[in-house]
Structures are given as C-alpha cells and as structure tokens.
Design an enzyme around this catalytic site. Structure first.
Site, short mmCIF file in Angstrom:
data_model
loop_
_atom_site.label_atom_id
_atom_site.label_comp_id
_atom_site.label_asym_id
_atom_site.label_seq_id
_atom_site.Cartn_x
_atom_site.Cartn_y
_atom_site.Cartn_z
N ARG A 71 14.36 -45.36 15.25
CA ARG A 71 13.24 -46.20 15.97
C ARG A 71 14.22 -47.68 15.39
O ARG A 71 13.80 -48.11 16.23
CB ARG A 71 12.05 -46.18 15.73
CG ARG A 71 11.19 -44.56 17.11
CD ARG A 71 9.20 -44.38 15.71
NE ARG A 71 9.53 -43.44 14.87
CZ ARG A 71 9.21 -42.60 14.52
NH1 ARG A 71 9.39 -41.65 15.77
NH2 ARG A 71 9.46 -42.23 13.31
N GLU A 108 10.27 -35.91 0.13
CA GLU A 108 8.49 -34.94 -0.05
C GLU A 108 9.07 -33.19 -0.02
O GLU A 108 8.65 -32.75 -1.41
CB GLU A 108 7.54 -35.16 0.83
CG GLU A 108 6.86 -35.98 0.27
CD GLU A 108 5.44 -36.49 1.16
OE1 GLU A 108 4.55 -35.24 0.94
OE2 GLU A 108 5.38 -37.40 1.94
#
Length: 188
Positions: A71, A108
């Site tokens: 993006r 993560e």
C-alpha cells in the site's frame, strides 16, 4: 517539537472514512482498512493533498519517495508524482529483477525480508519513506535500514494511520526517525 499533524487537520475527515473490521485476521484484532480512502475520488484527493502539502515545504521536501510493499506503493507513487520527484519501491523478497540489498526483520509469527535495487537511491539523497500504517514498526525500520545501506538519509517516515499501542511509532522515533501520521487509533 511540532505535532505529527500538519497545520491542515485532515485527520478527523480521513478517520471517518477508515473502516474498522473486527476480528480480522484473527479474533480480537480491530483491522483498520484504508481501502475506503482510495475508493472515493474526493477522499483520495484529500489524503494525497495532506501529504503533498506537507512535503512541498522546502525544509521537508525529499529528493525521492520510497514506498513500502504494497500500500505504500499506492500512496508513495502518487505523492512523488505530485511533488515531481522520483519513486522507488521497497519490495518483498524475490520481487525485484535487478541487483538488490535486503533487510530481514522480525514479525510476531516469524520473519520477513524486504529488498531494494542497489541503484534506487544515491548517497546523500533525502528520502521520504511512506506506508499505509505503523503497527509494530518492523517494515518501516527495515526500509530505513535498506535506504541507509545505500547512503541515503531517511528524513521522515509517513503513514496514514498510527497504531501507537503496538509500539511501532515509539520504536521508530527511538531509532531517530521522525514520523508524520494523519490519524491514530489510540486505545482501540
């Protein structure tokens, strides 16, 4: 120190056009979807103008805009066009055809690698690094390191949304990267 918001306060207007998708991609996550900002031509214009007005200032004007996959490409390319400067993509590993430098960063759930063509910037270039949002800061930090490997100076990191509770913006500022964001979703 000046606020991360420009003199023109586009934040509330843009925030009203960001969709929150609960429990996506996992339970408990409030996903901030920026695609409605891109779908409406008036809103998209306001979004781009918020960045362009800031970076037209001679003190903040970059030599090049670098956009983070994917993006950041949408925002960065249009901002670069409006500023009449070049745009360089920072891509996920394996997507660029020429000689690259790469940077791996932790997520993560594992790690990811981004790459940049070795001729994308010149030593001393002032670079605006742009993405849609700042969460943990890993992607933007990796982009900053890539650009610095090539001798460029990342003058500022920019994003539409900051998710400060995830710690990314604090981590980036602690690493010396000034940030400009339009909307934050604190406490959500």
């Amino acid at each position: 120190m000046p606020s991360t918001r420009d003199a023109f306060n586009f934040g509330p207007y843009l925030r009203s056009h960001i969709r929150t998708v609960p429990d996506w991609p996992a339970p408990g996550v409030q996903f901030r979807d920026i695609t409605p900002l891109l779908q409406d031509p008036k809103v998209f214009r306001v979004l781009i103008d918020a960045f362009v007005h800031r970076y037209m200032d001679p003190a903040l004007r970059p030599d090049v805009v670098a956009g983070l996959d994917a993006r950041g490409f949408i925002l960065g390319a249009v901002v670069a066009y409006e500023l009449n400067i070049g745009f360089v993509p920072i891509r996920k590993k394996g997507k660029l055809p020429f000689t690259t430098v790469q940077e791996t960063y932790e997520l993560e759930y594992g790690s990811a690698t981004v790459e940049l063509h070795t001729d994308a910037v010149k030593p001393g270039d002032r670079v605006l690094l742009i993405d849609d949002l700042i969460a943990t800061g890993g992607t933007m930090m990796a982009g900053k390191k890539l650009l610095e490997k090539l001798g460029a100076r990342v003058m500022e990191g920019a994003a539409i949304v900051d998710l400060p509770e995830l710690g990314g913006s604090a981590k980036l500022r602690a690493a010396g990267l000034p940030l400009f964001t339009l909307v934050d979703f604190s406490g959500h």
